[in-house]
Design an enzyme around this catalytic site. Structure first.
Site, PDB file in Angstrom:
ATOM      1  CE1 TYR A   1      -3.552  -2.585   0.507  1.00 19.27           C
ATOM      2  CE2 TYR A   1      -4.668  -0.538   1.070  1.00 19.27           C
ATOM      3  CZ  TYR A   1      -4.718  -1.864   0.710  1.00 19.27           C
ATOM      4  OH  TYR A   1      -5.938  -2.468   0.550  1.00 19.27           O
TER       5      TYR A   1
ATOM      6  CE  LYS B   1       1.461 -16.922  -2.839  1.00 17.70           C
ATOM      7  NZ  LYS B   1       1.049 -18.351  -2.974  1.00 17.70           N
TER       8      LYS B   1
ATOM      9  CG  ASP C   1      -8.068  -4.819   1.252  1.00 14.84           C
ATOM     10  OD1 ASP C   1      -8.988  -4.340   1.942  1.00 14.84           O
ATOM     11  OD2 ASP C   1      -8.026  -4.723   0.006  1.00 14.84           O
TER      12      ASP C   1
ATOM     13  CG  ASP D   1      -1.989 -19.805  -1.739  1.00 17.07           C
ATOM     14  OD1 ASP D   1      -1.397 -19.920  -0.638  1.00 17.07           O
ATOM     15  OD2 ASP D   1      -1.608 -20.378  -2.776  1.00 17.07           O
TER      16      ASP D   1
ATOM     17  CG  ASP E   1     -13.622  -7.216   1.897  1.00 18.78           C
ATOM     18  OD1 ASP E   1     -13.573  -6.538   2.949  1.00 18.78           O
ATOM     19  OD2 ASP E   1     -13.929  -6.721   0.791  1.00 18.78           O
TER      20      ASP E   1
HETATM   21  C1  IPM Z   1     -10.476  -1.390   3.673  1.00 14.40           C
HETATM   22  C2  IPM Z   1     -10.724  -0.742   2.350  1.00 14.40           C
HETATM   23  C3  IPM Z   1      -9.602   0.249   2.082  1.00 14.40           C
HETATM   24  C4  IPM Z   1      -8.328  -0.543   1.920  1.00 14.40           C
HETATM   25  C5  IPM Z   1      -9.833   1.181   0.909  1.00 14.40           C
HETATM   26  C6  IPM Z   1     -11.135   1.946   1.029  1.00 14.40           C
HETATM   27  C7  IPM Z   1      -8.680   2.140   0.736  1.00 14.40           C
HETATM   28  O1  IPM Z   1     -10.859  -1.698   1.368  1.00 14.40           O
HETATM   29  O2  IPM Z   1     -10.401  -0.667   4.688  1.00 14.40           O
HETATM   30  O3  IPM Z   1     -10.379  -2.607   3.719  1.00 14.40           O
HETATM   31  O4  IPM Z   1      -8.021  -1.056   0.828  1.00 14.40           O
HETATM   32  O5  IPM Z   1      -7.609  -0.650   2.914  1.00 14.40           O
HETATM   33 MG    MG Z   2     -10.883  -3.707   2.094  1.00 15.91          MG
END
Ligand code: IPM
Ligand code: MG
Length: 367
Positions: free
Chosen positions: A142, A192, A248, A224, A252
């Site tokens: 990032y 990884k 990230d 993975d 999710d």
């Molecule tokens: C998160 C989001 C952010 C990230 C975006 C909005 C920059 O996806 O907080 O997970 O990628 O970190």
């Molecule tokens: Mg995210």
């Protein structure tokens, strides 16, 4: 003694409407529990760009640095898609994370009993699930240099750099081990190391740090395979520690196991300030959901639970945090659902403020 300060950044999309419910909850703790905060509000994201031409004004940045905790709603929206990368709404959030040095991002994935049917996985796979992903938040791909889009010969090349120093790995690893000590004493580190040198270093440093935590059972997994195991049998995990990008993705994935992204809070923590509290920003895991913004349909629970995390991690009010979490659980058990929690069979969803009303009533009933 002065009251602790809270900076509220509702942001874009559904941010302001879910944050309005959080403000009512904050007021409740003030009037009913004597937990009074000095609350102030400011702009972040697209709305800050509209007003100041930048997604995070320097004054807002300074206020965030000075606050005892920051509570953020969400940023972004389609009207900002064509903006230059440097002023996109997300840059405001990333600047907050980076300049406050919030290196440890706690993303719990907890399955509420009342919602176990909601997961796309079988109920017995997710019922009772309670895991914590610790995502490194201020380094890795990032932020690594070099980055950019460059000319190379007769074509362009896009470059991002995965970069981790030993101390960056060690500090997030420590925060994950500390958490594991307070939970089931199991930590799985994901990278990884089979293809990335940064992964090899990650594994070495985490293993080194583990010597300070002999009680914690440490395991390693390629990220993975970790994704695969998270969907196969997520309850094998307690705490997971991983880098910025894998975190990230995996968070999710883990969030969806629980049935709805609208339910999950997060805490981003940095080093302790002079008053002993960690630098901290709390935000829901969900985004700004522009498609439903302004319609009173959004689920405020993730943002409300983010305030519960603030009570626990910034203000040492674990009991009050539990009170709030139990009130949310209560309301869900009673069958109340916002639109995102309606199954295909439908039903009548409650509005954002209807959910807020019910949680406040459950708080009243907890006294
Ligand atoms: C998160 C989001 C952010 C990230 C975006 C909005 C920059 O996806 O907080 O997970 O990628 O970190
Ligand atoms: Mg995210």
């Amino acid at each position: 003694m002065t009251n602790p300060s809270l900076l509220i950044l509702p942001g874009d999309g559904i941010g302001p409407e879910v944050m309005a419910e959080v403000r009512r909850i904050i007021d409740w703790f003030g009037s009913r529990r004597g937990l009074v905060f000095d609350v102030s509000e400011d702009l972040v994201g697209g709305c800050a760009y509209d007003k100041h031409g930048t997604p995070l004004h320097d004054d807002t940045m300074a206020r965030a640095q000075a606050a005892d905790a920051v509570l953020l709603g969400a940023v972004g929206g389609p009207q900002y898609d064509d903006l230059d990368f440097s002023v996109k709404p997300e840059r405001g959030l990333l600047r907050l994370r980076k300049e406050m040095d919030l290196f440890s991002n706690l993303r719990p994935a907890q399955c509420f009993d009342a919602l176990a049917d909601f997961s796309s996985l079988k109920k017995d796979v997710v019922a009772g699930l309670d895991i914590m992903i610790v995502r490194e938040l201020t380094s890795g791909v990032y932020f690594g240099e070099p980055r950019g889009i460059f000319e190379e010969g007769n074509e362009r090349v896009g470059i991002n750099t995965q970069r981790y120093t030993e101390s960056e790995i060690a500090r997030v690893a420590k925060s994950a081990f500390d958490l594991a000590m307070k939970r089931d004493k199991k930590l799985c580190s994901m990278e990884k190391a089979n293809v990335m040198e940064s992964g090899i270093l990650w594994r070495e440093v985490v293993t080194e740090v583990s010597k300070e935590y002999p009680e914690v059972e440490l395991s390693h997994m390629y990220a993975d395979a970790g994704a695969m195991q998270l969907t196969r049998w997520p309850k094998q995990f307690d705490v997971i520690v991983t880098d910025n990008l894998f975190g990230d993705l995996l968070s999710d994935l883990a969030a969806m196991l629980t049935g709805s992204l609208g339910m999950l809070p997060s805490a981003s923590l940095g080093a302790p300030m002079a008053n002993g509290r960690p630098k901290a920003l709390y935000e829901p895991v969900h985004g700004s959901a522009p498609d439903i913004a302004g319609q009173g349909k959004a689920n405020p629970i993730a943002c409300i639970l983010s305030f519960a995390m603030a009570l626990r991690y910034s203000f040492d009010q674990g009991d009050e945090a539990t009170r709030l979490e139990s009130a949310v659980e209560r309301v869900l058990a009673d069958g109340l659902r916002t639109a995102d929690l309606m199954g295909p069979e439908g039903g009548a969803p409650v509005s954002t403020s209807g959910m807020g009303d019910a949680i406040l009533a459950a708080l009243d009933a907890s006294l």
